[in-house]
Scaffold this active site. Structure first.
Site, PDB file in Angstrom:
ATOM      1  N   ASP A  43     -31.978  30.978  -6.602  1.00 22.48           N
ATOM      2  CA  ASP A  43     -32.347  30.633  -7.973  1.00 22.48           C
ATOM      3  C   ASP A  43     -32.711  29.164  -8.133  1.00 22.48           C
ATOM      4  O   ASP A  43     -32.351  28.333  -7.316  1.00 22.48           O
ATOM      5  CB  ASP A  43     -31.189  30.936  -8.927  1.00 22.48           C
ATOM      6  N   PRO A  70     -19.297  18.260 -27.550  1.00 24.63           N
ATOM      7  CA  PRO A  70     -20.386  17.330 -27.218  1.00 24.63           C
ATOM      8  C   PRO A  70     -19.877  16.067 -26.523  1.00 24.63           C
ATOM      9  O   PRO A  70     -20.651  15.344 -25.910  1.00 24.63           O
ATOM     10  CB  PRO A  70     -21.001  16.973 -28.579  1.00 24.63           C
ATOM     11  N   ARG A  81     -21.894  34.714 -12.580  1.00 23.29           N
ATOM     12  CA  ARG A  81     -22.880  35.122 -11.574  1.00 23.29           C
ATOM     13  C   ARG A  81     -22.661  34.467 -10.220  1.00 23.29           C
ATOM     14  O   ARG A  81     -23.294  34.845  -9.234  1.00 23.29           O
ATOM     15  CB  ARG A  81     -24.303  34.941 -12.089  1.00 23.29           C
ATOM     16  N   GLU A 126     -15.557  22.155 -37.858  1.00 27.45           N
ATOM     17  CA  GLU A 126     -14.816  20.909 -37.917  1.00 27.45           C
ATOM     18  C   GLU A 126     -14.442  20.436 -36.531  1.00 27.45           C
ATOM     19  O   GLU A 126     -14.640  21.118 -35.544  1.00 27.45           O
ATOM     20  CB  GLU A 126     -13.571  21.116 -38.773  1.00 27.45           C
TER      21      GLU A 126
HETATM   22  C1  9WO Z   1     -17.695  18.107 -37.207  1.00 31.49           C
HETATM   23  C2  9WO Z   1     -17.493  17.100 -38.147  1.00 31.49           C
HETATM   24  C3  9WO Z   1     -17.607  17.074 -39.527  1.00 31.49           C
HETATM   25  C4  9WO Z   1     -17.337  15.862 -40.191  1.00 31.49           C
HETATM   26  C5  9WO Z   1     -16.973  14.732 -39.471  1.00 31.49           C
HETATM   27  C6  9WO Z   1     -16.861  14.773 -38.067  1.00 31.49           C
HETATM   28  C7  9WO Z   1     -17.141  15.971 -37.443  1.00 31.49           C
HETATM   29  N1  9WO Z   1     -17.102  16.266 -36.140  1.00 31.49           N
HETATM   30  C8  9WO Z   1     -17.415  17.541 -36.004  1.00 31.49           C
HETATM   31  C9  9WO Z   1     -17.423  18.168 -34.717  1.00 31.49           C
HETATM   32  O1  9WO Z   1     -17.331  17.489 -33.702  1.00 31.49           O
HETATM   33  N2  9WO Z   1     -17.552  19.502 -34.693  1.00 31.49           N
HETATM   34  C10 9WO Z   1     -17.491  20.207 -33.424  1.00 31.49           C
HETATM   35  C11 9WO Z   1     -18.233  21.525 -33.552  1.00 31.49           C
HETATM   36  C12 9WO Z   1     -16.077  20.461 -33.040  1.00 31.49           C
HETATM   37  C13 9WO Z   1     -16.005  21.159 -31.695  1.00 31.49           C
HETATM   38  C14 9WO Z   1     -16.851  22.428 -31.717  1.00 31.49           C
HETATM   39  N3  9WO Z   1     -18.154  22.116 -32.224  1.00 31.49           N
HETATM   40  C15 9WO Z   1     -19.191  21.934 -31.365  1.00 31.49           C
HETATM   41  C16 9WO Z   1     -19.194  22.088 -29.998  1.00 31.49           C
HETATM   42  N4  9WO Z   1     -20.402  21.564 -31.721  1.00 31.49           N
HETATM   43  N5  9WO Z   1     -21.176  21.433 -30.632  1.00 31.49           N
HETATM   44  C17 9WO Z   1     -20.466  21.758 -29.570  1.00 31.49           C
HETATM   45  C18 9WO Z   1     -20.964  21.691 -28.233  1.00 31.49           C
HETATM   46  C19 9WO Z   1     -20.175  22.119 -27.175  1.00 31.49           C
HETATM   47  C20 9WO Z   1     -20.684  22.006 -25.878  1.00 31.49           C
HETATM   48  N6  9WO Z   1     -21.913  21.524 -25.646  1.00 31.49           N
HETATM   49  C21 9WO Z   1     -22.690  21.126 -26.675  1.00 31.49           C
HETATM   50  C22 9WO Z   1     -22.235  21.203 -27.977  1.00 31.49           C
END
Ligand code: 9WO
Length: 246
Positions: free
Chosen positions: A170, A90, A155, A117
């Protein structure tokens, strides 16, 4: 193109990569997608991939060693010293059609998916060359985001789409949203297909579609309009029709 994906849940990829266009692209040898389990690069009895965060706090953090070792092993196997190594997070730059076009130019890509995590920051700083987010929401891990990114890139590889479903027409490829589409029946539950589409007049149909795409983009995604290259006449028509919806 070759795409290597490092993750903790390799089974999440099986079905999505074995359907439709991505399946066909792999069968045709246009892309080779290889999934790696980060756990295979641990050395202890329990295959430990995570540990407690320094400084305390909730959750666990993915250890750097298995991820670095996996990435190095793959680079060595491929005989390449430099390739994009992309973290799905994110915190990354926002994914878009133009990012997909840029990534589609490479012959090798490596994607790294964390799960639950967070990842040790040294993976971000010293291994990844790029961090990508597919949108402002939190997932359980990077795997689903990696699938979105892979689908959008594959694609765009020349030869993957037939000339029938060209990537060029598209949504987003001309900067505008797509025009409305209809198929048979001509009248469904009293709702008719716009008569211009039945006219056989290809010039009128093309103009109607272009204008519908403009109007729809103006109403739903005005932020995209600047990329649509509207001429003065189209801009005038759009403003009249936005003010005076029939
Ligand atoms: C979990 C967590 C738990 C306790 C304290 C801090 C914390 N941070 C995170 C965390 O950032 N988890 C992520 C889960 C780690 C990387 C993979 N994860 C993830 C990727 N969640 N959402 C995405 C993502 C990737 C690309 N676009 C949107 C969302």
């Amino acid at each position: 193109m070759r795409i290597d994906i490092l993750c903790l849940f390799p089974e999440m990829f099986a079905s999505p990569l074995n359907q439709s266009i991505i399946k066909r692209a792999q069968e045709q040898g246009l892309v080779n997608i290889v999934i790696h389990d980060i756990r295979d690069y641990t050395h202890d009895k329990h295959h430990t991939v995570d540990d407690y965060p320094y400084g305390g706090g909730p959750g666990m953090v993915l250890k750097p060693e298995p991820i670095f070792e996996a990435a190095e092993a793959i680079k060595q196997q491929l005989g390449v010293s430099e390739m994009p190594i992309i973290l799905l997070t994110p915190q990354g730059r926002l994914f878009s059609q133009s990012v997909a076009q840029e990534l589609a130019l490479h012959s090798h890509l490596m994607l790294i998916c964390g799960h639950y995590e967070g990842l040790d920051e040294r993976v971000c700083e010293h291994l990844a060359t790029d961090e990508i987010s597919i949108g402002d929401y939190v997932l359980s891990g990077g795997e689903l985001a990696a699938l979105v990114v892979v689908d959008a890139i594959v694609r765009l590889i020349p030869g993957v789409l037939g000339s029938q479903d060209s990537a060029g027409s598209d949504s987003h490829s001309n900067g505008l949203l797509e025009y409305p589409q209809y198929t048979r029946p001509q009248v469904y539950q009293g709702w008719s297909v716009p008569s211009v589409l039945l006219s056989g007049n290809h010039g009128e149909i093309a103009q109607w579609r272009r204008r519908q795409a403009i109007l729809r983009t103006a109403k739903r995604r005005p932020d995209l309009l600047e990329k649509g290259n509207l001429c003065d006449e189209e801009r005038k028509w759009m403003l009249e029709n936005l003010l005076d919806p029939k």
